[in-house]
Each structure stands twice: as C-alpha cells, then as structure tokens.
Motif scaffolding. Structure first.
Motif, PDB file in Angstrom:
ATOM      1  N   VAL A  92       5.835  -8.846   6.576  1.00 45.57           N
ATOM      2  CA  VAL A  92       7.091  -9.068   7.301  1.00 45.57           C
ATOM      3  C   VAL A  92       8.215  -8.219   6.722  1.00 45.57           C
ATOM      4  O   VAL A  92       8.993  -7.603   7.466  1.00 45.57           O
ATOM      5  CB  VAL A  92       7.447 -10.565   7.280  1.00 45.57           C
ATOM      6  N   LEU A  93       8.302  -8.169   5.392  1.00 49.49           N
ATOM      7  CA  LEU A  93       9.354  -7.374   4.765  1.00 49.49           C
ATOM      8  C   LEU A  93       9.181  -5.891   5.072  1.00 49.49           C
ATOM      9  O   LEU A  93      10.163  -5.186   5.349  1.00 49.49           O
ATOM     10  CB  LEU A  93       9.345  -7.609   3.254  1.00 49.49           C
ATOM     11  N   TRP A  94       7.936  -5.418   5.026  1.00 52.26           N
ATOM     12  CA  TRP A  94       7.667  -4.007   5.327  1.00 52.26           C
ATOM     13  C   TRP A  94       8.057  -3.690   6.763  1.00 52.26           C
ATOM     14  O   TRP A  94       8.723  -2.687   7.039  1.00 52.26           O
ATOM     15  CB  TRP A  94       6.198  -3.722   5.075  1.00 52.26           C
ATOM     16  N   GLU A 135      -2.573   7.195   1.066  1.00 46.53           N
ATOM     17  CA  GLU A 135      -1.608   8.169   0.543  1.00 46.53           C
ATOM     18  C   GLU A 135      -0.503   8.433   1.555  1.00 46.53           C
ATOM     19  O   GLU A 135       0.669   8.611   1.179  1.00 46.53           O
ATOM     20  CB  GLU A 135      -2.313   9.470   0.160  1.00 46.53           C
ATOM     21  N   ARG A 136      -0.833   8.456   2.830  1.00 43.39           N
ATOM     22  CA  ARG A 136       0.210   8.636   3.856  1.00 43.39           C
ATOM     23  C   ARG A 136       1.168   7.442   3.858  1.00 43.39           C
ATOM     24  O   ARG A 136       2.377   7.621   4.050  1.00 43.39           O
ATOM     25  CB  ARG A 136      -0.425   8.818   5.239  1.00 43.39           C
ATOM     26  N   LEU A 137       0.635   6.261   3.648  1.00 42.00           N
ATOM     27  CA  LEU A 137       1.497   5.080   3.600  1.00 42.00           C
ATOM     28  C   LEU A 137       2.468   5.156   2.425  1.00 42.00           C
ATOM     29  O   LEU A 137       3.636   4.773   2.550  1.00 42.00           O
ATOM     30  CB  LEU A 137       0.669   3.800   3.487  1.00 42.00           C
ATOM     31  N   ARG A 182       7.238   1.776   0.163  1.00 46.76           N
ATOM     32  CA  ARG A 182       7.543   1.802  -1.263  1.00 46.76           C
ATOM     33  C   ARG A 182       8.465   0.652  -1.641  1.00 46.76           C
ATOM     34  O   ARG A 182       8.309   0.051  -2.712  1.00 46.76           O
ATOM     35  CB  ARG A 182       8.170   3.144  -1.650  1.00 46.76           C
ATOM     36  N   ARG A 183       9.411   0.319  -0.776  1.00 49.34           N
ATOM     37  CA  ARG A 183      10.346  -0.766  -1.090  1.00 49.34           C
ATOM     38  C   ARG A 183       9.695  -2.150  -0.989  1.00 49.34           C
ATOM     39  O   ARG A 183       9.916  -2.998  -1.864  1.00 49.34           O
ATOM     40  CB  ARG A 183      11.552  -0.705  -0.140  1.00 49.34           C
TER      41      ARG A 183
END
Length: 206
Positions: A16-18, A189-191, A198-199
């Motif tokens: 959800v945060l992502w 790696e793309r993610l 990242r956050r």
C-alpha cells in the motif's frame, strides 16, 4: 487525507505504501500491528474486524485487504498509471497479484521467519528447507513469464508487480541460497531503480 494503518516492515503494508508513493498521494501513516499493538483496540476492530494491517480510510471510506487497497488506489488515479489499459491486460496483472498472495506468501513466510525473525536456536530447519524449495520452484514461474515481458503487468510497471516486488526485496537480500533466475533478477533490478520502491520497500529487513 488518506490514512494508512500499519507497520512499515509488513510486506502487506509495503504494498500500500509503495502504491501510494508511486502515485504521489498525500497520506498519514499510523503505526499499528506487531509491537505497536492497536489492532485489537475496539476502535481499530470497528474499522477492520480481522485485526490485521493494512487498513485505510479515504474520506470516510474504509478498506482492508492489501491487494484490494492497491487496486482501489490505482483505480483512483486519473491517469491510471498503474492500471493496464485493456481488460485482458488488467486481468493478467491482477492474476499475478492474487498468485503472489495465495501461492508465494506462505512459503516465503517460512523462509523469512526462520532467516530474519527467529534466532538460530529457534530456527526450524525443515520448515526453512521446505520454504526455500517451494519459493524456488514457484519463482521460476514468474521468471519464465518475465523472459517475454519487462514486468508482470506487461511492458510497463503496474499493479501486478507490487505484491511480488515487496517479497522480492527480502528474497534477494536474505543470506540464503537462491536458484539462478535471471529474468526475475533483472526485473528486481528494474524495481530498485524506482524511487517509490526505494522509499517504501527497501528498508532494513526485520
């Protein structure tokens, strides 16, 4: 303002945060679950009778179940940046969301708990071995799909990538032996190049 209840180290809350970060939404996150408690308080149970996280409230509308919340937030985006345009492509993306929850989450939990959350003395080796074998076999299915497309959602990143993407961070960062799944690794790696990932996802494993 959108309210999100949940602890940041929960894979379901990370979904959800992502999603919210990808969409640039303003939200308030409220610590709940695990060491924070809250989930058994009567006020919280009135929102989510399951006593689990995440749970959201959006202008009076309450919703729980992480995949449902991701779909809801993505559908609310006027540009529909995370939702595939065609009915069939959307269904294919949603399939990967539900597959992750129903098929991968269980064996992944066996691995994660034994490697990250249990002490060496409390580790259940048979459970860990079974989880590793199951995850390797199942992730090979995603690897095969990713041989022909950049993302589980299709050629563009979308909702279909979010549930497995949250688990992938743990899979690729736990000190475990992993099978060689090159397409899955390239997708991961793309993610990692996405600021929202990242956050919201790439935080210490706990």
């Amino acid at each position: 303002m959108l309210k999100i209840w949940g602890r940041t180290n929960s894979s379901n809350v990370k979904k959800v945060l992502w999603c919210a970060e990808e969409l640039g939404l303003d939200y308030e996150r409220i610590d709940a679950g695990g060491a924070f408690g809250v989930v058994n308080d009567p006020a919280y149970r009135a929102l989510n009778p399951n006593g689990l996280v995440p749970c959201i409230e959006d202008d009076g509308f309450v919703l729980w179940e992480s995949n449902a919340v991701v779909r809801y937030l993505a559908e609310g985006d006027p540009e529909r940046r995370l939702v595939p345009s065609s009915r069939q492509d959307k269904a294919s993306a949603e399939r990967w969301m539900d597959w992750t929850t129903s098929t991968i989450a269980g064996p992944f939990r066996d691995v994660f708990w034994n490697v990250v959350r249990r002490t060496a003395q409390d580790r259940v080796e048979t459970e860990l071995s079974r989880g590793l074998d199951s995850c390797g076999r199942l992730l090979a299915i995603a690897d095969k799909a990713l041989a022909g497309q950049a993302y589980l959602s299709g050629e563009k990143f979308g909702i279909g990538d979010i549930p497995l993407g949250c688990l992938a961070y743990g899979w690729f960062n736990m000190p475990i032996e992993r099978p060689d799944l090159p397409h899955l690794a390239a997708w991961y790696e793309r993610l990692t190049e996405r600021p929202a990932y990242r956050r919201a996802v790439m935080i210490p494993l706990t």
